[in-house]
Motif scaffolding. Structure first.
Motif, short mmCIF file in Angstrom:
data_model
loop_
_atom_site.label_atom_id
_atom_site.label_comp_id
_atom_site.label_asym_id
_atom_site.label_seq_id
_atom_site.Cartn_x
_atom_site.Cartn_y
_atom_site.Cartn_z
N PRO A 1 -7.14 17.99 6.57
CA PRO A 1 -5.74 17.88 7.04
C PRO A 1 -5.01 16.77 6.29
N SER A 2 -3.70 16.95 6.08
CA SER A 2 -2.90 15.96 5.36
C SER A 2 -1.66 15.62 6.17
N LEU A 3 -1.18 14.39 5.99
CA LEU A 3 0.03 13.93 6.67
C LEU A 3 0.87 13.15 5.68
N ASP A 4 2.12 13.59 5.48
CA ASP A 4 3.06 12.91 4.59
C ASP A 4 4.25 12.46 5.42
N VAL A 5 4.60 11.18 5.33
CA VAL A 5 5.70 10.62 6.12
C VAL A 5 6.77 10.10 5.18
N GLN A 6 8.00 10.55 5.37
CA GLN A 6 9.15 10.07 4.60
C GLN A 6 10.16 9.47 5.55
N THR B 1 0.85 -1.18 0.00
CA THR B 1 0.00 0.00 0.00
C THR B 1 0.89 1.23 0.00
N SER B 2 0.47 2.26 -0.70
CA SER B 2 1.28 3.47 -0.83
C SER B 2 1.28 4.26 0.47
N VAL B 3 2.38 4.96 0.71
CA VAL B 3 2.54 5.83 1.88
C VAL B 3 2.89 7.21 1.36
N GLY B 4 2.11 8.21 1.73
CA GLY B 4 2.36 9.57 1.25
C GLY B 4 1.16 10.12 0.52
N HIS B 5 1.15 11.45 0.33
CA HIS B 5 0.00 12.12 -0.26
C HIS B 5 -0.07 11.97 -1.77
N ASP B 6 1.00 11.50 -2.43
CA ASP B 6 0.99 11.37 -3.90
C ASP B 6 0.36 10.07 -4.37
#
Length: 556
Positions: free
Chosen positions: A376-381, A214-219
């Protein structure tokens, strides 16, 4: 020597009266050499041990410093002194276009030394025959004009799953990710774009398909690479993250369908004819244990002779075309990380890492504003090189109240008023409805509050003082007090048109009223509903009126 087998081992057996020949002495040397080389290969691996730095002396010349390395079948390579060479004079340099990356490699080589007269051969042949008295274990420098495939390196095969998306003479695009993942682990996938300096600007985007991941991140599943216009690099990397499934013992897949990819080199759209796919094992045991298992189960052929012809790449040299010739633009040393670390150094690093920052995770966070009605958005790298998670939180901006308030005044002339009967607004009528008034807040539900405005001017000794009063609701409640207004007793109402962004004000005279005013000033406020799609209530009761009046006072 390059393809000779290093095993099995045979050593001389000496006894009294044995006739020693050339074969016996050669076997003596081969026995010890082959044993040492086998252990070199299996214990230490292959790569540069020390030195062998490559630097550009001028636009066409390089220098290789002295150093030691071990090749892919365990032979020692020693460059005893620095060597300076014209690039065009090195073996393998045939680049006539002068616009490629070329790779400087080193390999084991043997040379005869000290020619001497051979007494034995002269007995057979009439002419004088010489033989070399020594064999010099040396090296050979040469140029490869094609980059080696990433999977040709043993440590890459053990640790990574690499697929090639596109490759030609000047461009190679690969995607790399760990060969094994643990259940629920967030892993990094890296898109690597390699090109020559003269290749036009590259843009590549695609949407990957995931089975298990599953993808991780807002893109989401979209990956975009656009080469910076002013960049002078030959290698770029774009990373994104995916999360492994929660079930062990399965294979998770990540693929790049060619119909979902768009590659542009310069102004040309390049069609892709292959579908790249990763197939990754999901484990519940530590990944390191599985890698060690693969290492232990490899055959001796794979360990020793699988890469017997492979050389060590000392530098990637980027060339620029300068008219009919070339110049060295950049030198990258040991581009494929072919190094051998000392065992004592690795031991001390392992000791240092116990309980140190190498086994800890760090986190950094930053926030940025979003529109007030956005989610609200959350992006984790995750940055594995420094064990750090980077959190980027998008927070909707608060809806500022003053952006949702409009105010204005409307004046209504009294046509006739007095002791004769108190005609109001127009002869014979006591009701008045205004024209449509645009409140300027756009379409949607609004609340409109209206009041009668009175200006009290008091003349003092040195100046005139002006005080503004606004009466809401029934102004006759102040009758008989010091706050009695000098304006008619009027009831007010409003009609709102949400789809037009406008409203009307209605007024009605309450009984006969005497007033010195010839004009009634009506002050109005329009309040936009703060909740999206929710209509704010009209200010019918005193509580609503008081709340609206407080907001209006703040605006004033």
């Amino acid at each position: 020597m390059k393809k000779s087998r290093l095993y099995p081992f045979e050593r001389n057996r000496y006894f009294y009266g044995k006739l020693l020949t050339v074969r016996d002495f050669e076997s003596e040397q081969k026995y010890f050499n082959d044993k040492r080389r086998l252990l070199n290969r299996l214990l230490y691996g292959s790569g540069v041990l020390s030195g062998m730095q490559v630097v550009a002396v001028d636009d066409k010349t390089i220098s290789v410093e002295m150093g030691v390395a071990i090749d892919y079948i365990g032979r020692e390579l020693v460059i005893p002194s620095p060597v300076t060479l014209k690039l065009s004079m090195i073996e393998g340099f045939t680049n006539n276009e002068y616009k490629k990356n070329v790779y400087l490699c080193v390999a084991y080589d043997e040379k005869g030394k000290e020619p001497v007269h051979s007494v034995g051969n002269s007995a057979i042949r009439n002419d004088e025959v010489s033989e070399y008295n020594r064999v010099l274990e040396s090296y050979r420098l040469f140029i490869n004009e094609e980059a080696p495939a990433p999977s040709s390196f043993e440590f890459v095969r053990l640790l990574e799953n690499v697929v090639t998306i596109y490759e030609d003479a000047n461009v190679r695009i690969t995607q790399r990710m760990p060969k094994y993942v643990n259940v629920g682990e967030v892993v990094e996938v890296k898109l690597v774009v390699e090109k020559t300096l003269q290749t036009p600007r590259i843009a590549f985007q695609y949407e990957y398909e995931a089975s298990g991941f599953t993808s991780v991140g807002h893109d989401g599943t979209k990956v975009v690479f656009v080469e910076p216009g002013d960049a002078q690099e030959t290698e770029y990397a774009v990373s994104f993250h995916v999360k492994a499934p929660q079930t062990a013992g399965v294979k998770a897949e990540l693929s790049v369908p060619n119909q979902a990819a768009k590659l542009t080199i310069g102004d040309s759209a390049i069609p892709l004819d292959t579908n790249a796919k990763h197939s990754i094992d999901v484990l519940d045991e530590p990944v390191a244990n599985r890698i060690l298992k693969d290492w232990h189960e490899r055959t001796l052929e794979q360990a020793v002779e699988g890469a017997a012809d492979q050389s060590i790449c000392l530098a990637k040299i980027s060339l620029l075309q300068m008219g009919p010739t070339y110049m060295i633009e950049k030198v990258d040393r040991v581009p494929f990380d072919e190094y051998i670390e000392s065992t004592s150094l690795l031991q001390r690093l392992a000791q240092t890492s116990r309980g140190s920052s190498l086994n800890k995770f760090y986190a950094s966070a930053e926030t940025h504003d979003l529109e007030y009605d956005a989610k609200p958005s959350l992006d984790v790298q995750y940055h594995p090189d420094r064990n750090e998670f980077d959190f980027k939180l998008g927070i909707p901006r608060p809806q500022h109240l003053y952006d949702e308030i409009a105010t204005g005044t409307m004046e209504v002339a009294l046509e006739s008023i007095g002791k004769t009967g108190g005609f109001f607004f127009s002869r014979g009528k006591k009701n008045y409805v205004s024209e449509e008034i645009s409140h300027g807040l756009g379409e949607g539900q609004v609340s409109v509050v209206v009041g009668l405005e009175e200006v009290d001017r008091t003349v003092l000794a040195d100046r005139t003082s002006t005080m503004k009063k606004i009466y809401y609701g029934q102004s006759d409640v102040f009758k008989g007090t010091e706050f009695e207004p000098d304006i008619p007793n009027v009831s007010l109402g409003t009609i709102v048109y949400p789809e037009k962004g406008s409203f009307r004000i209605g007024m009605k005279l309450q009984g006969e009223t005497e007033s010195a005013a010839s004009v009634i000033a009506v002050r109005w406020w329009a309040f936009k509903s703060l909740g999206a799609g929710q209509a704010a209530p009209l200010a019918d009761d005193p509580a609503d009126e008081g709340l609206s009046e407080a907001a209006a006072s703040e605006q004033e």
